[in-house]
Design a protein around this motif. Structure first.
Motif: not given
Length: 219
Positions: A54-57, A73-76, A82-91, A113-120
């Motif tokens: 589980d990538g959100t853990d 790279v987050v591609s959920t 789920a994507s936002i939660l993963v990003v928060l955990n990684l940060q 807004k969350m300051g992600v380095d690159f969004v595709v």
């Protein structure tokens, strides 16, 4: 080739797996994570390290040393939450570079807004590529650089025998020739000599704004 990088990919759907495979082909080290058993099985023949998890853990990501990777790279899939939660955990883990696949404009806006380095936003980009390709004959690639910057092919045609100096395309049309290839060949001659006459079999690869490229006379 550039130095190897360590990349973690969370989510091995179509986009995540394709990205992971291409990174491996370029010689980089990739660790993949997905909750789906079938997607993990599909990735195992191609990636040395694939985990069904589980990538959100956050604890799971820490155990897999995602905090030490050069990029994650987050591609959920279709889950914005789920994507936002993963990003928060990684940060929180202090991951240096986070790249994320967005599923909508709203998702993209939140990630920025969350300051992600690159969004595709693959679907958006692919649709824009296709629209430009349909409306600009000879276009090879659309580059997202703040303006409609395209790469386009043009056969030498009536430019045969002339040099790039003679054509003076930069001043006359605000476009540049970045390569030349022979018709029927895929091999490119990058940074061609400006004083060499063009052959009838030459195909010019040009870069410039769409509005300038369409002003070029047909070959």
């Amino acid at each position: 080739m550039s130095d190897k990088i360590e990349v973690g990919v969370i989510g091995l759907g179509k986009f995540g797996l394709e990205l992971a495979l291409n990174l491996r082909k370029l010689g980089h080290n990739v660790v993949g994570v997905d909750t789906g058993e079938e997607r993990v099985k599909a990735a195992k023949p191609f990636l040395a390290q694939v985990f069904q998890a589980d990538g959100t853990d956050q604890q799971t990501l820490e155990q897999l040393s995602f905090q030490d990777f050069d990029y994650v790279v987050v591609s959920t899939g279709d889950s914005m939450e789920a994507s936002i939660l993963v990003v928060l955990n990684l940060q929180e883990m202090g991951v240096n570079k986070i790249w994320v696949k967005a599923i909508s404009e709203a998702h993209k806006k939140v990630l920025k807004k969350m300051g992600v380095d690159f969004v595709v936003f693959p679907e958006h980009f692919a649709a824009k590529q296709l629209a430009h390709k349909l409306s600009t004959p000879g276009m090879i690639e659309y580059l997202s650089m703040g303006h409609d910057v395209l790469i386009k092919e043009r056969e030498a045609g009536d430019w045969t025998g002339k040099t790039l100096i003679d054509l003076n395309l930069t001043n006359n049309y605000q476009v540049q020739v970045i390569a030349i290839r022979k018709n029927g060949s895929e091999e490119l001659d990058f940074v061609p000599k400006a004083n060499q006459p063009l052959g009838s079999n030459d195909v010019l690869i040009l870069i410039g704004a769409r509005e300038n490229l369409i002003k070029l006379p047909d070959s």
